[in-house]
Design a protein around this motif. Structure first.
Motif, PDB file in Angstrom:
ATOM      1  N   LYS A  87       0.881  -1.174   0.000  1.00  0.00           N
ATOM      2  CA  LYS A  87       0.000   0.000   0.000  1.00  0.00           C
ATOM      3  C   LYS A  87       0.913   1.217   0.000  1.00  0.00           C
ATOM      4  N   LYS A  88       1.267   1.693  -1.199  1.00  0.00           N
ATOM      5  CA  LYS A  88       2.329   2.674  -1.344  1.00  0.00           C
ATOM      6  C   LYS A  88       2.012   4.018  -0.693  1.00  0.00           C
ATOM      7  N   GLU A  89       0.737   4.330  -0.483  1.00  0.00           N
ATOM      8  CA  GLU A  89       0.373   5.637   0.062  1.00  0.00           C
ATOM      9  C   GLU A  89       0.068   5.573   1.553  1.00  0.00           C
ATOM     10  N   VAL A  90       0.474   4.515   2.241  1.00  0.00           N
ATOM     11  CA  VAL A  90       0.206   4.361   3.678  1.00  0.00           C
ATOM     12  C   VAL A  90       1.533   4.299   4.436  1.00  0.00           C
ATOM     13  N   ARG A  91       1.595   5.011   5.574  1.00  0.00           N
ATOM     14  CA  ARG A  91       2.754   4.943   6.467  1.00  0.00           C
ATOM     15  C   ARG A  91       2.246   4.759   7.898  1.00  0.00           C
ATOM     16  N   ASN A  92       2.728   3.740   8.545  1.00  0.00           N
ATOM     17  CA  ASN A  92       2.383   3.491   9.947  1.00  0.00           C
ATOM     18  C   ASN A  92       3.626   3.703  10.801  1.00  0.00           C
ATOM     19  N   PHE A  93       3.545   4.630  11.770  1.00  0.00           N
ATOM     20  CA  PHE A  93       4.718   4.907  12.590  1.00  0.00           C
ATOM     21  C   PHE A  93       4.307   5.336  13.993  1.00  0.00           C
ATOM     22  N   ALA A  94       5.246   5.204  14.921  1.00  0.00           N
ATOM     23  CA  ALA A  94       5.032   5.581  16.320  1.00  0.00           C
ATOM     24  C   ALA A  94       6.097   6.588  16.730  1.00  0.00           C
ATOM     25  N   ILE A  95       5.850   7.260  17.862  1.00  0.00           N
ATOM     26  CA  ILE A  95       6.857   8.158  18.439  1.00  0.00           C
ATOM     27  C   ILE A  95       7.324   7.540  19.740  1.00  0.00           C
ATOM     28  N   GLN A 118       2.512  15.842  -4.710  1.00  0.00           N
ATOM     29  CA  GLN A 118       1.271  15.609  -5.454  1.00  0.00           C
ATOM     30  C   GLN A 118       0.663  14.235  -5.188  1.00  0.00           C
ATOM     31  N   THR A 119       1.045  13.638  -4.062  1.00  0.00           N
ATOM     32  CA  THR A 119       0.468  12.351  -3.658  1.00  0.00           C
ATOM     33  C   THR A 119      -0.087  12.496  -2.249  1.00  0.00           C
ATOM     34  N   GLU A 120      -1.300  11.993  -2.038  1.00  0.00           N
ATOM     35  CA  GLU A 120      -1.901  12.052  -0.698  1.00  0.00           C
ATOM     36  C   GLU A 120      -1.576  10.760   0.051  1.00  0.00           C
ATOM     37  N   TYR A 121      -0.926  10.920   1.196  1.00  0.00           N
ATOM     38  CA  TYR A 121      -0.530   9.774   2.011  1.00  0.00           C
ATOM     39  C   TYR A 121      -1.436   9.652   3.236  1.00  0.00           C
ATOM     40  N   SER A 122      -1.752   8.418   3.600  1.00  0.00           N
ATOM     41  CA  SER A 122      -2.456   8.132   4.855  1.00  0.00           C
ATOM     42  C   SER A 122      -1.395   7.812   5.901  1.00  0.00           C
TER      43      SER A 122
END
Length: 599
Positions: A2-10, A68-72
């Motif tokens: 899923k190229k437009e998704v990033r899952n991350f924590a702090i 120009q790309t919308e990321y989740s």
């Protein structure tokens, strides 16, 4: 993918700016309107705002337009205190990347190292960041050297170490763009059977258990029948959606998404944190659960009693509901001859215990009487039976004991070099052994020590903070059970043993603890109509004693003049009454007195 998704924590030590950085991300992505924005937006509990710490991890979905790309962007804000490390491990199981945030004024701290170790073990991509560069006391160069030294010990070589001011917003958007560039997108196996990891949960009176999930594989649709692979329970996805940061309904969640599902289950034990959700259709079910998930390990135990025994059922129900969104809390019923019915609860640490008690008071209106915290002692009897003792009342007769073991922990203390000797003196005051010293740059040192857990959970952390002027930080994890030389210390009031005041203490400190405890009791209990003997005993042998004087009435106040024998007669009469009371009288401790003794 899923190229437009990033899952991350702090990830960070306590008070290094995690929640403030999360606020800036929410503003940059316009997830929260400016008029609705407030500090520590993701810290929704009053306790979190009052203490200035994150207690519960909080997920949020952000939309970010870049190139120009919308990321989740699915972000999970995590706690920093050592007691809530389990929350962090749950968050890391649901993401591919982590921002490792370090305060430029404080440098590497103990929980920074602990969280990094967990992230490395789970294969999470690390983005190192130095925060608070706007402060005049910031040590950016030294902090960068410490981070590089720490990462090198884990064989991690970062492309760059970002410098930001989360409070002012300096460098934050550039950091977010870097997260998009380096954190890998989640795998999108939409054709695979559904596998969703439950990493947190809450309870709704109408929708039942609300499971916070990460879709590892497959797709979850609204109204789809679901199955819980560990508990064996079945339910329906009455509502699915994401956190914006409020719960927002969606028609479906697919691989890589982080969101929630309203299960409709009313039994909270059927939707345990760490379980895997799959399809209820046997032809579409996954065969294997999501792996790599660790169960919480309770380290501190104490018994909770309601101030009024009539509210025991309320206490039991409150603990059940707290257990739903805090998988690290364990509890079981217990009974005391003094305080009646109670609940034996297990916690991750002292702060975790304090938070649970405060939530019981605020959210459920319960006033709690708490027994002294203790650890789990493993007792082997001469018959070969092994007993886990979490309460002194379970401690067997000393003549039947073959061996006793207690938990030991590996302690990591990080301090500036000028406070190294002070920290070593604090460590020498507890039962333990020095292991090694490691330098993190020029001005910071990490001390490794192995110690008995029972000595760590008392006032060790406060002592460390005092000795290092607040600059010392602590992290620990259990190592193993080792042989212990401990005894049961009993307290007798007017000759009667008070079970609620018994405790297990090291043999070498039993006399000191006995004297300290009887003196504290003498100063805490109210006066009776007779003199009360307060005794500390080990195996029937009295090792310390104090006497609480009797409350006396002025029986001669109404006598004026005359022969002194009239007054003497009244005083002798009072003396005989006191003697009789001392012979037959008993001491009843109320909850207020016990709270004062246990504090």
């Amino acid at each position: 993918m899923k190229k437009e998704v990033r899952n991350f924590a702090i990830l960070a030590h306590i008070d290094h700016g995690k929640s403030t950085l999360a606020d800036r991300f929410l503003e940059i992505t316009h997830t929260v309107e400016n008029r609705a924005m407030r500090e520590q937006y993701l810290d929704s509990m009053d306790l979190e705002r009052e203490r200035g710490i994150t207690i519960k991890m909080q997920p949020v979905k952000m939309k970010y337009l870049y190139n120009q790309t919308e990321y989740s962007m699915h972000l999970i804000d995590t706690p920093g205190h050592v007691d809530f490390s389990y929350e962090v491990s749950r968050a890391l199981a649901a993401v591919e990347g982590a921002i490792l945030l370090v305060d430029a004024t404080k440098g590497i701290q103990a929980q920074t190292v602990a969280h990094l170790q967990t992230a490395i073990d789970l294969g999470v991509t690390i983005v190192p960041v130095i925060n608070k560069i706007d402060l005049p006391q910031a040590r950016c160069e030294d902090t960068e050297d410490e981070i590089l030294t720490l990462l090198a010990s884990f064989d991690v070589i970062p492309e760059t170490i970002w410098r930001i001011s989360a409070k002012q917003g300096t460098g934050v958007e550039t950091l977010l763009q870097h997260v998009v560039a380096v954190v890998p997108p989640p795998r999108n196996k939409t054709d695979s059977p559904l596998r969703a990891l439950i990493f947190d949960s809450s309870y709704d009176d109408y929708q039942g258990v609300i499971a916070h999930i990460r879709i590892m594989e497959g797709t979850l649709h609204h109204n789809e029948k679901i199955y819980f692979m560990t508990s064996g329970a079945s339910g329906a996805a009455k509502e699915v959606g994401v956190f914006l940061p409020q719960r927002t309904s969606m028609p479906l969640l697919s691989g890589g998404d982080i969101g929630f599902v309203a299960t409709g289950l009313k039994n909270i034990e059927e939707a345990r944190i760490g379980d895997t959700i799959t399809s209820a259709d046997t032809h579409k079910q996954a065969r294997e659960k999501v792996g790599g998930y660790k169960e919480p390990q309770q380290l501190v135990f104490s018994t909770l009693f309601p101030a009024s025994e009539a509210r025991y059922e309320d206490l039991e129900e409150a603990c059940r509901k707290l257990r739903l969104n805090d998988a690290s809390l364990s509890f079981e019923p217990e009974h005391s001859h003094v305080l009646g019915r109670g609940i034996r609860a297990g916690f991750l640490g002292i702060l975790h215990m304090e938070i649970i008690l405060e939530r019981l008071r605020r959210e459920y209106g319960l006033e709690i009487v708490l027994s002294s915290p203790s650890v789990v002692y493993r007792v082997e009897t001469k018959t070969g039976e092994v007993i886990d003792v979490v309460n002194p009342s379970q401690y067997p007769d000393s003549s039947t004991i073959q061996a006793i073991q207690e938990p030991w922990v590996c302690v990591e203390v990080i301090v500036p070099t000028e406070y190294m000797n002070n920290a070593m003196n604090v460590l020498k005051s507890i039962r333990g052994s020095y292991k090694e010293t490691e330098y993190l740059g020029m001005n910071r040192v990490r001390l490794y020590y192995e110690a008995a857990l029972a000595d760590i959970i008392s006032d060790f952390y406060d002592g460390l903070k005092n000795a290092t002027s607040g600059f010392g930080s602590l992290s620990y994890h259990t190592v193993e059970y080792r042989d212990a030389n401990v005894v049961k210390l009993d307290i007798l009031l007017a000759g009667d043993m008070v079970e609620a005041l018994s405790r297990i203490v090291p043999s070498a400190r039993v006399e000191y603890e006995g004297r300290r405890l009887v003196e504290k009791i003498k100063n805490s209990i109210p006066r009776e109509q007779f003199a009360v003997a307060i005794q500390a005993a080990v195996g029937g042998k009295i090792i310390a004693r104090e006497t609480k004087p009797a409350a006396r009435k002025n029986v001669t106040a109404g006598l004026y003049g005359g022969d002194f024998s009239r007054k003497k007669k009244q005083l002798e009469k009072q003396k005989k009454g006191k003697k009789r009371l001392k012979q037959f009288g008993t001491v009843q401790l109320d909850s207020a007195t016990l709270i004062q003794l246990f504090r």
